[in-house]
Design an enzyme around this catalytic site. Structure first.
Site, PDB file in Angstrom:
ATOM      1  N   ARG B  76       0.588  -1.568  -0.105  1.00 48.00           N
ATOM      2  CA  ARG B  76      -0.009   0.018   0.421  1.00 48.00           C
ATOM      3  C   ARG B  76       0.573   1.305  -0.111  1.00 48.00           C
ATOM      4  O   ARG B  76      -0.017   2.686  -0.436  1.00 48.00           O
ATOM      5  CB  ARG B  76      -1.101   0.201   1.764  1.00 48.00           C
ATOM      6  CG  ARG B  76      -1.997  -1.432   1.175  1.00 48.00           C
ATOM      7  CD  ARG B  76      -2.926  -1.610   1.478  1.00 48.00           C
ATOM      8  NE  ARG B  76      -2.780  -0.404   3.472  1.00 48.00           N
ATOM      9  CZ  ARG B  76      -2.824  -1.300   4.886  1.00 48.00           C
ATOM     10  NH1 ARG B  76      -3.799  -2.155   4.278  1.00 48.00           N
ATOM     11  NH2 ARG B  76      -2.690  -0.790   5.212  1.00 48.00           N
ATOM     12  N   GLU B 113       3.656  -9.688  15.587  1.00 51.79           N
ATOM     13  CA  GLU B 113       3.366 -10.676  17.059  1.00 51.79           C
ATOM     14  C   GLU B 113       3.996 -11.822  16.990  1.00 51.79           C
ATOM     15  O   GLU B 113       4.272 -12.071  17.993  1.00 51.79           O
ATOM     16  CB  GLU B 113       1.629  -9.961  16.426  1.00 51.79           C
ATOM     17  CG  GLU B 113       1.499 -10.342  17.651  1.00 51.79           C
ATOM     18  CD  GLU B 113      -0.732 -10.089  17.750  1.00 51.79           C
ATOM     19  OE1 GLU B 113      -1.573 -10.415  18.967  1.00 51.79           O
ATOM     20  OE2 GLU B 113      -0.576  -9.668  16.732  1.00 51.79           O
TER      21      GLU B 113
END
Lengths: 188, 188
Positions: B76, B113
């Site tokens: 993006r 994560e």
């Protein structure tokens, strides 16, 4: 040869731009696998004046076509799709790999050399008032561009054409795109 | 609150642009997984006038910084990186996922994560004369932006800052980026 164009109208070839692109695009042998000669466009992107000319040349043939939206194909198509959309005053519609877009979407599966791939677009991004230019960096087999055209058409949009920096003329993109108008700045 | 800025200089907040972005960015609950509220920027991209203002506002704080290159983060970040680079007259350097760039490259692995990810840049894209603006759409944990800064620094470039459309102020990007200058048009 000049700019490569298929379809109803003739564009004036920009022979100087084409020559500069031929000098600047870099051949990388054996990428992504042995026997493939990869056309690396990143040296073009390092030159802002050349990139600005590329963007203008990708947009110009469609400036009179009433383009409302650019559908840009992830990921390298995003690089040119943003500036081409701004040049045409058009909305930018990202066409992404399966599972990346967050909202309600439509999907199109298409054949690769081995197996299949899937592209998606947001279902509310286009409708039957949309006139679309599809943007990517390279036309090779034409599979992703044709799948993108079908996605737009399924939402009611009219596909006005496909605009790319370069095409590989020995590959099957002309057949795959059928009668759709395609524009490329340099052919290999 | 106006435009969010961290670092040595103060930017004038563009409160009207910020308000319009708050109205236009769409919340998608439970994406990409249950419990996550995703900020969907694609409605911004559908509006070419708003997108043009976003691009100008992302570039403007760095217009006097002598930026030679924009490092844009796949995928993006490519959407805004192209137009921001053109606005600054800077080269465009794609920062891509592992294995996508064809030529000689440097890699940076960073923590997610769960597990790790890897970003790459072409080794000849930057050098010690380069002054770089890092561009992405969103600053969240700051992990990909910080890895991109380190990639540039390993090639000798000076990182002048990070420019994004939006940041998630409750996440750890300020710590992750350390003292680096960051600019965002709207904070959530």
């Amino acid at each position: 040869v000049g700019a490569n164009s298929v379809g109803s109208s003739k564009e004036a070839p920009d022979a100087r731009l084409e020559a500069e692109l031929r000098r600047t695009i870099r051949d990388v042998p054996d990428f992504p696998k042995p026997g493939i000669l990869f056309k690396d466009i990143t040296p073009v992107l390092l030159d802002p004046a050349l990139t600005a000319r590329v963007v203008q040349a990708m947009a110009a043939p469609f400036a009179g076509a009433g383009i409302t939206h650019v559908m840009a194909i992830e990921s390298r198509g995003f690089i040119f799709g943003g500036p081409v959309a701004l040049a045409l005053g058009a909305g930018f519609v990202p066409v992404r790999k399966f599972g990346k877009l967050p909202h309600k979407r439509v999907s199109e599966t298409y054949a690769l050399e081995y197996g299949t791939d899937c592209l998606e677009v947001h279902a509310d991004a286009l409708n039957d008032a949309s006139r679309v230019l599809v943007v990517d960096d390279v036309l090779a087999t034409g599979g992703t561009a044709a799948a993108t055209c079908r996605l737009g058409e399924r939402l009611g949009a009219r596909i006005e054409g496909v605009s790319v920096l370069l095409d590989l003329s020995f590959l099957s993109w002309k057949q795959t795109l059928g009668g759709r108008r395609a524009h490329s700045l340099v052919s290999f």
